[in-house]
Design a protein around this motif. Structure first.
Motif, PDB file in Angstrom:
ATOM      1  N   ILE A  63       0.751  -1.509  -0.256  1.00  0.00           N
ATOM      2  CA  ILE A  63       0.202  -0.107   0.388  1.00  0.00           C
ATOM      3  C   ILE A  63       1.099   1.376  -0.402  1.00  0.00           C
ATOM      4  N   GLY A  64      -0.121   2.599  -0.587  1.00  0.00           N
ATOM      5  CA  GLY A  64       0.826   3.620  -0.991  1.00  0.00           C
ATOM      6  C   GLY A  64       2.711   3.419  -1.668  1.00  0.00           C
ATOM      7  N   SER A  65       2.892   2.499  -2.150  1.00  0.00           N
ATOM      8  CA  SER A  65       3.172   2.194  -3.522  1.00  0.00           C
ATOM      9  C   SER A  65       4.664   3.567  -3.895  1.00  0.00           C
ATOM     10  N   GLY A  66       4.144   4.526  -4.173  1.00  0.00           N
ATOM     11  CA  GLY A  66       4.551   5.538  -4.510  1.00  0.00           C
ATOM     12  C   GLY A  66       5.523   5.467  -6.042  1.00  0.00           C
ATOM     13  N   GLY A  68       7.041   2.735  -6.633  1.00  0.00           N
ATOM     14  CA  GLY A  68       7.291   1.250  -5.858  1.00  0.00           C
ATOM     15  C   GLY A  68       7.988   0.942  -5.286  1.00  0.00           C
ATOM     16  N   LEU A  69       8.175   1.758  -4.223  1.00  0.00           N
ATOM     17  CA  LEU A  69       9.474   0.760  -3.238  1.00  0.00           C
ATOM     18  C   LEU A  69       8.112   0.099  -1.823  1.00  0.00           C
ATOM     19  N   PRO A  70       8.419  -0.422  -1.690  1.00  0.00           N
ATOM     20  CA  PRO A  70       8.776  -1.736  -2.118  1.00  0.00           C
ATOM     21  C   PRO A  70       8.459  -3.035  -3.014  1.00  0.00           C
ATOM     22  N   VAL A  86      -0.932  -0.612  -4.294  1.00  0.00           N
ATOM     23  CA  VAL A  86      -2.094   0.341  -4.655  1.00  0.00           C
ATOM     24  C   VAL A  86      -1.780   1.577  -3.877  1.00  0.00           C
ATOM     25  N   GLU A  87      -1.685   2.222  -4.497  1.00  0.00           N
ATOM     26  CA  GLU A  87      -1.579   4.157  -4.533  1.00  0.00           C
ATOM     27  C   GLU A  87      -2.591   4.948  -5.568  1.00  0.00           C
ATOM     28  N   PRO A  88      -2.987   6.187  -4.506  1.00  0.00           N
ATOM     29  CA  PRO A  88      -4.276   6.657  -5.265  1.00  0.00           C
ATOM     30  C   PRO A  88      -4.321   8.127  -5.910  1.00  0.00           C
ATOM     31  N   LEU A  89      -2.573   8.220  -6.250  1.00  0.00           N
ATOM     32  CA  LEU A  89      -2.359   9.627  -7.008  1.00  0.00           C
ATOM     33  C   LEU A  89      -1.935   9.214  -8.607  1.00  0.00           C
ATOM     34  N   ARG A  91      -0.807  10.875 -11.401  1.00  0.00           N
ATOM     35  CA  ARG A  91       0.814  10.296 -11.637  1.00  0.00           C
ATOM     36  C   ARG A  91       1.292   9.322 -11.270  1.00  0.00           C
ATOM     37  N   ARG A  92       1.422   8.664 -10.366  1.00  0.00           N
ATOM     38  CA  ARG A  92       2.816   7.617  -9.630  1.00  0.00           C
ATOM     39  C   ARG A  92       2.138   6.206 -10.511  1.00  0.00           C
ATOM     40  N   THR A  93       0.378   5.868 -10.275  1.00  0.00           N
ATOM     41  CA  THR A  93       0.236   4.346 -10.634  1.00  0.00           C
ATOM     42  C   THR A  93       0.481   4.651 -12.379  1.00  0.00           C
ATOM     43  N   GLY A 113      -6.394   3.948  -6.357  1.00  0.00           N
ATOM     44  CA  GLY A 113      -6.502   4.232  -4.932  1.00  0.00           C
ATOM     45  C   GLY A 113      -6.367   3.835  -3.541  1.00  0.00           C
ATOM     46  N   ARG A 114      -7.031   4.640  -2.760  1.00  0.00           N
ATOM     47  CA  ARG A 114      -6.807   4.508  -1.266  1.00  0.00           C
ATOM     48  C   ARG A 114      -6.662   3.178  -0.630  1.00  0.00           C
ATOM     49  N   ALA A 115      -6.326   2.486  -0.121  1.00  0.00           N
ATOM     50  CA  ALA A 115      -5.520   0.939   1.136  1.00  0.00           C
ATOM     51  C   ALA A 115      -7.718   0.767   1.140  1.00  0.00           C
ATOM     52  N   GLU A 116      -8.200   1.782   2.415  1.00  0.00           N
ATOM     53  CA  GLU A 116      -9.027   1.557   2.560  1.00  0.00           C
ATOM     54  C   GLU A 116     -10.431   1.088   1.329  1.00  0.00           C
ATOM     55  N   GLU A 117     -10.420   1.700   0.404  1.00  0.00           N
ATOM     56  CA  GLU A 117     -10.946   1.329  -0.498  1.00  0.00           C
ATOM     57  C   GLU A 117     -11.104  -0.055  -0.777  1.00  0.00           C
ATOM     58  N   SER A 129       4.241  -1.869   3.341  1.00  0.00           N
ATOM     59  CA  SER A 129       4.584  -0.915   3.133  1.00  0.00           C
ATOM     60  C   SER A 129       5.460   0.408   3.466  1.00  0.00           C
ATOM     61  N   ARG A 130       6.241   1.260   3.017  1.00  0.00           N
ATOM     62  CA  ARG A 130       7.213   1.777   3.426  1.00  0.00           C
ATOM     63  C   ARG A 130       7.020   3.587   3.820  1.00  0.00           C
ATOM     64  N   ALA A 131       7.245   3.964   4.304  1.00  0.00           N
ATOM     65  CA  ALA A 131       6.852   5.606   4.636  1.00  0.00           C
ATOM     66  C   ALA A 131       5.623   6.298   4.460  1.00  0.00           C
ATOM     67  N   VAL A 132       4.270   5.544   4.708  1.00  0.00           N
ATOM     68  CA  VAL A 132       2.751   5.344   4.294  1.00  0.00           C
ATOM     69  C   VAL A 132       2.179   6.212   5.581  1.00  0.00           C
ATOM     70  N   ARG A 140      -4.913   0.701  11.135  1.00  0.00           N
ATOM     71  CA  ARG A 140      -6.590   0.900   9.949  1.00  0.00           C
ATOM     72  C   ARG A 140      -6.387   0.834   9.007  1.00  0.00           C
ATOM     73  N   TRP A 141      -5.699   0.813   8.124  1.00  0.00           N
ATOM     74  CA  TRP A 141      -5.583   1.159   5.909  1.00  0.00           C
ATOM     75  C   TRP A 141      -5.432  -0.570   6.626  1.00  0.00           C
ATOM     76  N   SER A 142      -4.358  -1.528   6.646  1.00  0.00           N
ATOM     77  CA  SER A 142      -3.929  -2.691   6.038  1.00  0.00           C
ATOM     78  C   SER A 142      -4.294  -3.985   7.167  1.00  0.00           C
TER      79      SER A 142
HETATM   80  C1  LIG Z   1       6.365   9.046   1.784  1.00  0.00           C
HETATM   81  S1  LIG Z   1       5.101   8.176  -0.338  1.00  0.00           S
HETATM   82  C2  LIG Z   1       6.362   6.326   0.242  1.00  0.00           C
HETATM   83  C3  LIG Z   1       6.359   5.916  -1.727  1.00  0.00           C
HETATM   84  C4  LIG Z   1       6.855   4.819  -0.924  1.00  0.00           C
HETATM   85  N1  LIG Z   1       6.229   3.570  -0.574  1.00  0.00           N
HETATM   86  C5  LIG Z   1       8.191   5.127  -1.054  1.00  0.00           C
HETATM   87  O1  LIG Z   1       8.515   4.807   0.155  1.00  0.00           O
HETATM   88  O2  LIG Z   1       8.651   5.702  -1.542  1.00  0.00           O
HETATM   89  C6  LIG Z   1       3.864   7.887   0.732  1.00  0.00           C
HETATM   90  C7  LIG Z   1       2.299   7.463  -0.131  1.00  0.00           C
HETATM   91  O3  LIG Z   1       1.049   6.504   0.298  1.00  0.00           O
HETATM   92  C8  LIG Z   1       0.316   6.894  -0.348  1.00  0.00           C
HETATM   93  N2  LIG Z   1      -1.090   6.812   0.513  1.00  0.00           N
HETATM   94  C9  LIG Z   1      -1.172   8.158   1.076  1.00  0.00           C
HETATM   95  N3  LIG Z   1      -2.736   7.577   1.667  1.00  0.00           N
HETATM   96  C10 LIG Z   1      -2.609   6.547   1.470  1.00  0.00           C
HETATM   97  C11 LIG Z   1      -3.665   5.082   0.950  1.00  0.00           C
HETATM   98  N4  LIG Z   1      -4.545   5.468   2.242  1.00  0.00           N
HETATM   99  N5  LIG Z   1      -3.935   4.588   0.809  1.00  0.00           N
HETATM  100  C12 LIG Z   1      -2.807   3.921   0.418  1.00  0.00           C
HETATM  101  N6  LIG Z   1      -2.499   4.492   0.260  1.00  0.00           N
HETATM  102  C13 LIG Z   1      -1.394   5.796   0.443  1.00  0.00           C
HETATM  103  C14 LIG Z   1       1.298   8.422  -1.270  1.00  0.00           C
HETATM  104  O4  LIG Z   1       0.288   8.706  -2.293  1.00  0.00           O
HETATM  105  C15 LIG Z   1       2.228   8.373  -1.094  1.00  0.00           C
HETATM  106  O5  LIG Z   1       2.544   7.705  -2.577  1.00  0.00           O
END
Ligand SMILES: C[S@@+](CC[C@H](N)C(=O)[O-])C[C@H]1O[C@@H](n2cnc3c(N)ncnc32)[C@H](O)[C@@H]1O
Length: 229
Positions: A63-66, A68-70, A86-89, A91-93, A113-117, A129-132, A140-142
């Motif tokens: 979740i929140g792959s940005g 693609g990490l990880p 899973v990534e909401p933005l 530009r990133r997907t 989309g957002r993980a919650e969806e 996830s990393r840095a999400v 709550r999301w995972s």
């Molecule tokens: C700081 S970035 C980290 C990206 C990547 N995981 C990394 O380590 O480089 C956080 C990412 O989480 C995504 N994000 C934020 N809320 C989210 C949610 N509810 N569900 C899924 N992704 C979410 C953001 O769009 C963003 O791409």
């Protein structure tokens, strides 16, 4: 160093992904230019060692792959895994889908989309996830995406023990087992990758119906068919 971490047949793929992040990824604002010199140590190898915490052949949701990490790194290092990013933005997907296509990765699905969806619709053996988000929100999301016998496996920083403390009401509320913290990648990355794993305390209590609806692989036993009277 990458030779010891990625299967030799996948080295051209991780090198192509690294080149893409260092060029396209920077131009498109997905990764900071200052990250380029430390791309391998701080990002690619650091994420690849997370694979040591993931069993063979399972379904993983990142979740929140940005960029693609990880998730994308795992997909390259571990062709045995089925990875959903899973990534909401948009530009990133868009970038993720382009890389998946260019590298010919057959084990990756990209969802915008957002993980919650996905709650109530999909479950996975492992949710990474990393840095999400702080652990409290990440749980709550995972956790609603984690299969009964599965686990959340998140990359975290050195403040993980404080995060666990803060998250204790949420851990209780969601019926989680005690979190386990480990360090991965000795001799590969310095500092090592800190990982927190959280499983369901009582897998039998985790809803079965939603996972079966979508075909998301789950270790849950199918329910007994209803008897006809
Ligand atoms: C700081 S970035 C980290 C990206 C990547 N995981 C990394 O380590 O480089 C956080 C990412 O989480 C995504 N994000 C934020 N809320 C989210 C949610 N509810 N569900 C899924 N992704 C979410 C953001 O769009 C963003 O791409």
């Amino acid at each position: 160093m990458a030779r010891g971490v990625f299967p030799s047949g996948r080295l051209p793929l991780i090198e192509a992904y690294a080149a893409s992040l260092a060029s396209d990824g920077v131009v498109r604002g997905l990764i900071g230019p200052r990250e380029v010199p430390r791309l391998w140590e701080r990002h690619l190898l650091n994420c690849a060692v997370l694979g040591h915490a993931i069993p063979d052949g399972v379904a993983v949701c990142d979740i929140g792959s940005g960029a693609g990490l990880p998730g994308l790194v795992l997909a390259i290092a571990r062709p045995d895994l089925r990875i959903t990013l899973v990534e909401p933005l948009l530009r990133r997907t868009t970038y993720l889908s382009e890389v998946v296509q260019e590298l010919g990765l057959e084990n990756v699905e990209v969802l915008r989309g957002r993980a919650e969806e996905l709650h109530g619709g999909r479950r996975f053996d492992v949710v990474t996830s990393r840095a999400v988000a702080p652990l409290e929100r990440l749980l709550r999301w995972s956790m609603p995406l984690v299969a009964p016998q599965g686990s959340l496996v998140a990359m975290k920083g050195s403040s993980i023990n404080d995060e666990i403390e803060t998250a204790s009401p949420v851990l209780r509320k969601l019926g989680c087992a005690r979190p386990e913290v480990t360090s991965l990648g000795e001799g590969v990355v310095d500092p090592q990758t800190i990982v927190v794993r959280v499983a369901h305390a009582d897998p039998g209590q985790v809803g079965l119906g939603d996972a079966r609806r979508t075909g998301g692989r789950t270790t849950a036993k199918p329910r007994e068919p209803r008897r006809r009277r």
